[in-house]
Design a protein around this motif. Sequence first.
Motif, PDB file in Angstrom:
ATOM      1  N   LYS A   1      -8.544   4.769   9.051  1.00  0.00           N
ATOM      2  CA  LYS A   1      -7.003   3.937   9.415  1.00  0.00           C
ATOM      3  C   LYS A   1      -6.575   2.861   8.718  1.00  0.00           C
ATOM      4  CE  LYS A   1      -5.535   1.552  13.839  1.00  0.00           C
ATOM      5  NZ  LYS A   1      -5.305   1.577  14.905  1.00  0.00           N
ATOM      6  N   LEU A   2      -8.704   2.131   7.816  1.00  0.00           N
ATOM      7  CA  LEU A   2      -7.996   1.403   7.808  1.00  0.00           C
ATOM      8  C   LEU A   2      -8.214   1.551   6.065  1.00  0.00           C
ATOM      9  CD1 LEU A   2      -9.912  -1.594   6.538  1.00  0.00           C
ATOM     10  CD2 LEU A   2     -12.130  -0.925   6.032  1.00  0.00           C
ATOM     11  N   LEU A   3      -8.192   2.208   5.298  1.00  0.00           N
ATOM     12  CA  LEU A   3      -7.839   3.122   4.428  1.00  0.00           C
ATOM     13  C   LEU A   3      -6.163   2.649   4.135  1.00  0.00           C
ATOM     14  CD1 LEU A   3      -8.246   3.987   1.519  1.00  0.00           C
ATOM     15  CD2 LEU A   3      -8.564   6.067   2.592  1.00  0.00           C
ATOM     16  N   ARG A   4      -5.320   3.876   5.472  1.00  0.00           N
ATOM     17  CA  ARG A   4      -3.957   3.929   5.054  1.00  0.00           C
ATOM     18  C   ARG A   4      -3.370   2.764   5.321  1.00  0.00           C
ATOM     19  NH1 ARG A   4      -4.224   6.982   8.702  1.00  0.00           N
ATOM     20  NH2 ARG A   4      -3.420   5.469  10.859  1.00  0.00           N
ATOM     21  N   ARG A   5      -3.989   1.712   6.370  1.00  0.00           N
ATOM     22  CA  ARG A   5      -2.815   0.578   6.723  1.00  0.00           C
ATOM     23  C   ARG A   5      -3.399  -0.467   5.672  1.00  0.00           C
ATOM     24  NH1 ARG A   5      -2.677   1.155  13.327  1.00  0.00           N
ATOM     25  NH2 ARG A   5      -1.686   2.764  13.737  1.00  0.00           N
ATOM     26  N   VAL A   6      -4.489  -0.880   5.370  1.00  0.00           N
ATOM     27  CA  VAL A   6      -4.767  -1.606   5.048  1.00  0.00           C
ATOM     28  C   VAL A   6      -5.155  -1.917   3.340  1.00  0.00           C
ATOM     29  CG1 VAL A   6      -6.910  -4.028   4.600  1.00  0.00           C
ATOM     30  CG2 VAL A   6      -6.085  -3.223   6.893  1.00  0.00           C
ATOM     31  N   ILE A   7      -6.221  -1.023   2.925  1.00  0.00           N
ATOM     32  CA  ILE A   7      -6.721  -0.884   1.448  1.00  0.00           C
ATOM     33  C   ILE A   7      -5.521  -0.049   0.886  1.00  0.00           C
ATOM     34  CG2 ILE A   7      -8.340  -0.135  -0.154  1.00  0.00           C
ATOM     35  CD1 ILE A   7     -10.029   0.546   1.972  1.00  0.00           C
ATOM     36  N   LEU A   8      -4.574   0.957   0.727  1.00  0.00           N
ATOM     37  CA  LEU A   8      -4.136   1.280   0.106  1.00  0.00           C
ATOM     38  C   LEU A   8      -2.646   0.081   0.064  1.00  0.00           C
ATOM     39  CD1 LEU A   8      -3.952   5.104   1.089  1.00  0.00           C
ATOM     40  CD2 LEU A   8      -4.889   3.672  -0.108  1.00  0.00           C
TER      41      LEU A   8
ATOM     42  N   SER B   1      -3.106  -2.553   0.295  1.00  0.00           N
ATOM     43  CA  SER B   1      -2.664  -4.291  -1.014  1.00  0.00           C
ATOM     44  C   SER B   1      -2.815  -3.544  -1.945  1.00  0.00           C
ATOM     45  CB  SER B   1      -4.262  -4.588   0.028  1.00  0.00           C
ATOM     46  OG  SER B   1      -4.875  -4.678   0.649  1.00  0.00           O
ATOM     47  N   ILE B   2      -3.048  -2.136  -2.416  1.00  0.00           N
ATOM     48  CA  ILE B   2      -2.806  -2.089  -3.900  1.00  0.00           C
ATOM     49  C   ILE B   2      -1.786  -1.309  -4.223  1.00  0.00           C
ATOM     50  CG2 ILE B   2      -3.737  -0.080  -5.431  1.00  0.00           C
ATOM     51  CD1 ILE B   2      -6.442  -0.246  -3.790  1.00  0.00           C
ATOM     52  N   ARG B   3      -0.904  -1.052  -3.207  1.00  0.00           N
ATOM     53  CA  ARG B   3       0.976  -0.435  -3.910  1.00  0.00           C
ATOM     54  C   ARG B   3       0.847  -0.807  -4.626  1.00  0.00           C
ATOM     55  NH1 ARG B   3       1.081   1.919   0.086  1.00  0.00           N
ATOM     56  NH2 ARG B   3      -0.320   3.798   0.344  1.00  0.00           N
ATOM     57  N   GLY B   4       1.546  -0.364  -5.756  1.00  0.00           N
ATOM     58  CA  GLY B   4       2.658  -1.404  -5.910  1.00  0.00           C
ATOM     59  C   GLY B   4       2.370  -2.917  -6.603  1.00  0.00           C
ATOM     60  N   GLN B   5       1.003  -3.144  -7.087  1.00  0.00           N
ATOM     61  CA  GLN B   5       0.494  -4.065  -6.847  1.00  0.00           C
ATOM     62  C   GLN B   5      -0.004  -4.415  -8.455  1.00  0.00           C
ATOM     63  OE1 GLN B   5       0.826  -6.964  -5.366  1.00  0.00           O
ATOM     64  NE2 GLN B   5       1.734  -5.579  -3.895  1.00  0.00           N
ATOM     65  N   ASN B   6      -0.118  -5.504  -8.909  1.00  0.00           N
ATOM     66  CA  ASN B   6      -0.634  -5.694 -10.391  1.00  0.00           C
ATOM     67  C   ASN B   6      -2.083  -7.283 -10.438  1.00  0.00           C
ATOM     68  OD1 ASN B   6       1.036  -4.470 -12.052  1.00  0.00           O
ATOM     69  ND2 ASN B   6       2.741  -6.340 -12.169  1.00  0.00           N
ATOM     70  N   CYS B   7      -2.730  -6.650 -11.311  1.00  0.00           N
ATOM     71  CA  CYS B   7      -3.876  -7.446 -10.740  1.00  0.00           C
ATOM     72  C   CYS B   7      -3.807  -7.874 -11.356  1.00  0.00           C
ATOM     73  CB  CYS B   7      -5.391  -6.758 -11.628  1.00  0.00           C
ATOM     74  SG  CYS B   7      -6.789  -7.760 -11.372  1.00  0.00           S
ATOM     75  N   PRO B   8      -3.841 -10.051 -10.068  1.00  0.00           N
ATOM     76  CA  PRO B   8      -3.701 -11.371 -11.023  1.00  0.00           C
ATOM     77  C   PRO B   8      -4.609 -11.465 -12.159  1.00  0.00           C
ATOM     78  CG  PRO B   8      -4.477 -10.763  -8.223  1.00  0.00           C
ATOM     79  CD  PRO B   8      -4.613  -9.674  -8.991  1.00  0.00           C
ATOM     80  N   ILE B   9      -5.506 -10.985 -12.184  1.00  0.00           N
ATOM     81  CA  ILE B   9      -6.608 -11.846 -13.078  1.00  0.00           C
ATOM     82  C   ILE B   9      -5.451 -10.754 -14.343  1.00  0.00           C
ATOM     83  CG2 ILE B   9      -8.683 -11.172 -14.952  1.00  0.00           C
ATOM     84  CD1 ILE B   9      -9.525 -12.147 -12.033  1.00  0.00           C
ATOM     85  N   CYS B  10      -5.891  -9.833 -15.055  1.00  0.00           N
ATOM     86  CA  CYS B  10      -5.565  -9.693 -15.742  1.00  0.00           C
ATOM     87  C   CYS B  10      -4.138  -8.902 -15.777  1.00  0.00           C
ATOM     88  CB  CYS B  10      -6.309  -8.034 -16.254  1.00  0.00           C
ATOM     89  SG  CYS B  10      -6.125  -6.409 -15.625  1.00  0.00           S
TER      90      CYS B  10
ATOM     91  N   THR C   1     -12.964   2.477  -5.666  1.00  0.00           N
ATOM     92  CA  THR C   1     -13.910   4.309  -5.694  1.00  0.00           C
ATOM     93  C   THR C   1     -12.926   4.919  -4.519  1.00  0.00           C
ATOM     94  OG1 THR C   1     -15.889   3.656  -6.503  1.00  0.00           O
ATOM     95  CG2 THR C   1     -15.377   5.669  -6.008  1.00  0.00           C
ATOM     96  N   ILE C   2     -11.189   4.085  -3.934  1.00  0.00           N
ATOM     97  CA  ILE C   2     -10.081   4.764  -3.371  1.00  0.00           C
ATOM     98  C   ILE C   2      -9.832   5.964  -4.101  1.00  0.00           C
ATOM     99  CG2 ILE C   2      -8.136   3.997  -2.290  1.00  0.00           C
ATOM    100  CD1 ILE C   2      -9.241   0.840  -3.292  1.00  0.00           C
ATOM    101  N   SER C   3      -9.730   7.235  -3.258  1.00  0.00           N
ATOM    102  CA  SER C   3      -9.058   8.173  -3.093  1.00  0.00           C
ATOM    103  C   SER C   3      -8.320   9.015  -3.040  1.00  0.00           C
ATOM    104  CB  SER C   3      -9.936   9.047  -3.887  1.00  0.00           C
ATOM    105  OG  SER C   3      -9.389  10.603  -3.621  1.00  0.00           O
ATOM    106  N   LEU C   4      -7.111   8.953  -3.261  1.00  0.00           N
ATOM    107  CA  LEU C   4      -5.635   9.683  -2.340  1.00  0.00           C
ATOM    108  C   LEU C   4      -5.903  10.103  -1.821  1.00  0.00           C
ATOM    109  CD1 LEU C   4      -2.632   7.741  -4.666  1.00  0.00           C
ATOM    110  CD2 LEU C   4      -3.430   6.740  -2.366  1.00  0.00           C
ATOM    111  N   SER C   5      -6.050  11.645  -2.708  1.00  0.00           N
ATOM    112  CA  SER C   5      -6.830  12.796  -2.468  1.00  0.00           C
ATOM    113  C   SER C   5      -7.756  13.217  -1.222  1.00  0.00           C
ATOM    114  CB  SER C   5      -7.250  14.221  -3.889  1.00  0.00           C
ATOM    115  OG  SER C   5      -8.230  13.158  -4.472  1.00  0.00           O
ATOM    116  N   SER C   6      -8.766  13.224  -1.445  1.00  0.00           N
ATOM    117  CA  SER C   6      -9.785  13.181  -0.326  1.00  0.00           C
ATOM    118  C   SER C   6      -9.434  11.743   0.660  1.00  0.00           C
ATOM    119  CB  SER C   6     -10.535  13.116  -1.159  1.00  0.00           C
ATOM    120  OG  SER C   6     -11.245  11.900  -1.594  1.00  0.00           O
ATOM    121  N   ARG C   7      -8.656  11.091   0.691  1.00  0.00           N
ATOM    122  CA  ARG C   7      -8.829  10.036   1.048  1.00  0.00           C
ATOM    123  C   ARG C   7      -9.787   8.764   1.567  1.00  0.00           C
ATOM    124  NH1 ARG C   7      -3.337   8.391   2.352  1.00  0.00           N
ATOM    125  NH2 ARG C   7      -3.905   8.204   4.274  1.00  0.00           N
TER     126      ARG C   7
END
Length: 282
Positions: free
Chosen positions: A18-25, A27-36, A83-89
Amino acid sequence: MESSTASPPGTRSGRREKLLRRVILPSIRGQNCPICLGSLEPRSAAVLEACKHAYCLRCIRKWSTLRRKCPLCNSIFESWFDTISLSSRSFRREILPPLNTNASATGTRSLHDAHPRNVMNERRRSRPLPWRRSFGRPGSVAADVIAERKLQWRASIYGRRLQAVASAPRNRVQVSAPVNDLVKERVLQRVEPWIRRELQVILGDRDPSVVVHVVTSLYTASLDKKDSVSSGQHDVLDNFLEPLRPFLLERTDMFWHELRCFAESPFNMQTYDAVVEYRRLS
């Protein structure tokens, strides 16, 4: 380090999914790294556990060797999800080892090798100046309050006659001349919000659209003729900026310097605000 795989709801693994689905993903989806500014991909990204801001794993790992505060919101962090994996959740929670402050203090680790802020002047990496501060953590402080604080901060920069430290030449964003219209459009999309904010501060006008147009026109011209506006050619620079002087008066040169420092940095506006360093004008 811990890992997570898909499991029935209600179990510990289920809560982690649930943390992966609702928080982690999210935070990443459609975003760019603010540093590089590169696109974030799950396998190569890291999400800070403290504040859920996401970065390239490589960037935030380098940052963490000398600082343990989020570049965006200044939250202290000691772990992240990677090490976030969409395929293996699945994902991994990495707890960082204690920060080796002695190494950075004695100079045993090179700032240019270990720190994303290597584009800033190395000589200014000691205690931050008092007006460099966090503007508030997004979500806990209203966006309009953060925006107002940044306007006040920018006003203090001009009021104190401070000058941004330019990026190291090897780390500047390079724009080849001549540039085509597509490149110009992308560059202006990045710098125009910064220009608008600076003019709001200098002119005391919430809608400086006319002057924004003057500045963007000059900056577009400078992309084609950048050699003619180099900081070492003051006579040419003065003539080049003449259309701006009726609006910005004695702050014209300072404004143009600030614009070039931001435009040539590798950071987006939010990260630049957090890491840019200043010196007093002589």
